[in-house]
Structures are given as C-alpha cells and as structure tokens.
Design a protein around this motif. Structure first.
Motif: not given
Length: 329
Positions: A184-196, A200-209, A295-301
């Motif tokens: 397997s292998m994955g990619m992310a378009l945006s991070p997720c936020t852990v409720p506690a 966001p768990s990391f930061v991506l620029g508007e045009d970064e993946v 999944t990874s909460l609300e991560m896009a990818g």
C-alpha cells in the motif's frame, strides 16, 4: 477547530456507545474500550485494534467472517495492554486467539505484552504484524514499514479462515500470506485535527500535497505541488508495483481507500486510473473496493492497496462477511 462532538475527553467513549447503539449485533465489554460480537461462535478468535480516528477501522469490522473483537485506544494512540487482554479474554473460546497488529511501536509493544499475559493464563495465542506501507521504512511511529489500509484484507481473509473452522496455526499462516502479498501507499491533500489538541497534525500549503503519508499524519517520501490525479496515482502505483511482485497476468484485489474527507467522485477518478494501468499490464482485478476503509479523521487524500491473489486467498476473500462496515453475501 470544528468537530461534531461534546467534550474531547469523551470522544472515543461516546463514539463506542454510538456504535453499539446502532448495531445490536455488537456489544461493549463493560469498563473497557473493547467491542465484541454479541453472539460469539466457537472457533479461533481474531482480535485487532489500535488508536481511534481510523473509523470504520477497527470496530466496524467486528462481526461474522471478520473480527471477533476490536480494541480502541484514544485518538491515534495505542490501546493499553490491559484493554487488549480484556479483549482476548472476552473472545477466547478455547481454540485460540490471533492478534492482528499494525506495525506501530506502541501497538506492537502493547499487544505483545497482552499476548504474553494471556499466554501465562493458558490461552493459546498467536500474532501477526502488518507492514504494508511501501512509502518509508521508518517514521515517527515505527521501526520498519507502517501498517495501513491493507490490514483490512488481513481482517477479511483471516477472518473467513477462522469462520470456516480452520485451526489457529492455519489461520495464522493464511494471515501471514496476506501480509506478504499486500502492499500500500497513500497521499494527503490536507491534514486532520486530533480533538484533544485542537490543531492540525501538520501543515500543507494551498497547492502542496504529501506523498507517502502515514495514517496518523506522519511524513511521507516528499512534498510536491498538486498535480493531475492520474499523475499522482501513477506515482503511488509505480512504487507499489515495484515492491509487490505482481507481474503481467496475475490476479489481484485493489482497495482505493479514502482518508476521511475525499469525495467518492474523486476516489473513483483515482480508481479509474488504477484500473487503466492494471489493464494495460494484463493484471486482472478480481475485486475492487472503493470507499473509506481506514481513515485519518477528516484528512483529505487516499491510499492504494494491492493484494496479489492465489486460489486460496481468492476463495477466502469471496467468503461471506457481515459487519457494520463490510458486508458480503
């Protein structure tokens, strides 16, 4: 942070309450974060789990033909050994228990500790460790390759073997065969936020993946500018094929897995390219799964998992299953 929740410290507890309320075929072991089948069967039992936030994994796969118990830690945090031990005790029917562990340091340590304690109590226990992520060898959470969405194929196929009445050694052998043949292998378009944490768990620029992302937001191989969907699929699939041992003429199962916030339409756009690439190499797709499986909460990818099949794995993959997140007649 916007979350549909009450208090952050009750996030997992209330989620589990909701699962058993919605699915009376499941029950929760009192005083634990363990979900089990309400009507157990005398057979080898499968136990899996890990941090919450990956729903429908893992509680969504408890049921006929898959898991007998799922242990949920806090969000992105391994469950404790005593929780895992509670699951083992609850599902042991005298024919042994197989632990399916994703390769994260905390999961491996805590599940193995619980296995040792269960063995001291006279429970026959075996374990397998899933390390299907071909992106990186080591990361924030692991030594060696991470365990990601390919784990669902282990749940399905080993679960079918146990449901058919196979013994513990055989169920473990089949689980290990799946692990050896799934990549397997994955990619992310945006991070997720852990409720506690509320951030966001990391930061991506508007045009970064992020290419090669882990299911907790761990870094992958690199960041790059957003490209066409076909080009991103090619990057992931090329690496998977290079590690998989799949050759022209083979038969496979494919999982195109959304990470929590990717529209179905985009997942199908990605799968279209996977199918096109495999068809060009005369690799037959026996089964395609497109949707949210780990999944990874609300991560896009998304991630791609490729399982090389033989007759034994194919038969067990096609066997019936009845769980909240995976049903097959």
């Amino acid at each position: 942070m916007k979350k549909l929740m009450n208090q952050p410290d009750q996030y997992v507890d209330q989620m589990l309450e909701g699962i058993v309320a919605a699915h009376p075929e499941l029950k929760r072991i009192a005083g634990t974060q363990v979900i089990v089948r309400a009507h157990p069967k005398a057979k080898v039992a499968l136990v899996s789990g890990g941090g919450s936030g990956h729903e429908p994994a893992h509680a969504g796969y408890v049921g006929v033909g898959m898991l007998d118990a799922a242990v949920s830690g806090s969000v992105f945090t391994s469950p404790t050994p005593d929780q895992v031990l509670s699951a083992i005790r609850a599902v042991d029917q005298g024919q042994g228990v197989l632990l399916v562990i994703k390769n994260y340091t905390g999961d491996v340590m805590n599940f193995e500790m619980a296995a040792d304690l269960a063995s001291m109590e006279g429970i026959a226990i075996e374990k397998v460790i899933v390390a299907d992520d071909v992106a990186v060898e080591n990361s924030t959470y692991t030594v060696g390759q991470r365990g990601i969405a390919g784990t669902v194929f282990v749940h399905k196929i080993a679960g079918a073997a146990a449901e058919a009445g196979m013994d513990l050694a055989t169920v473990k052998r089949i689980a290990e065969k799946v692990i050896a043949n799934v990549h397997s292998m994955g990619m992310a378009l945006s991070p997720c936020t852990v409720p506690a944490s509320g951030k966001p768990s990391f930061v991506l620029g508007e045009d970064e993946v992020e290419i090669g992302i882990g299911i907790h937001g761990e870094p992958g191989t690199h960041r790059e500018n957003l490209r066409l969907a076909d080009e991103i699929v090619d990057t992931l699939l090329d690496r998977i094929l290079a590690h998989s041992g799949v050759v022209d003429g083979d038969e496979v199962a494919v999982m195109l897995n959304g990470l929590g916030a990717t529209p179905q339409s985009e997942l199908y756009i990605a799968y279209r390219r996977v199918a096109e690439r495999l068809r060009a190499r005369n690799i037959a797709v026996h089964k395609a799964l497109v949707g949210e499986y780990m999944t990874s909460l609300e991560m896009a990818g998304f991630s791609i998992s490729l399982l090389k099949l033989d007759d034994e794995l194919m038969s067990l993959l096609d066997a019936p299953a009845d769980t909240p997140a995976y049903r097959q007649s």
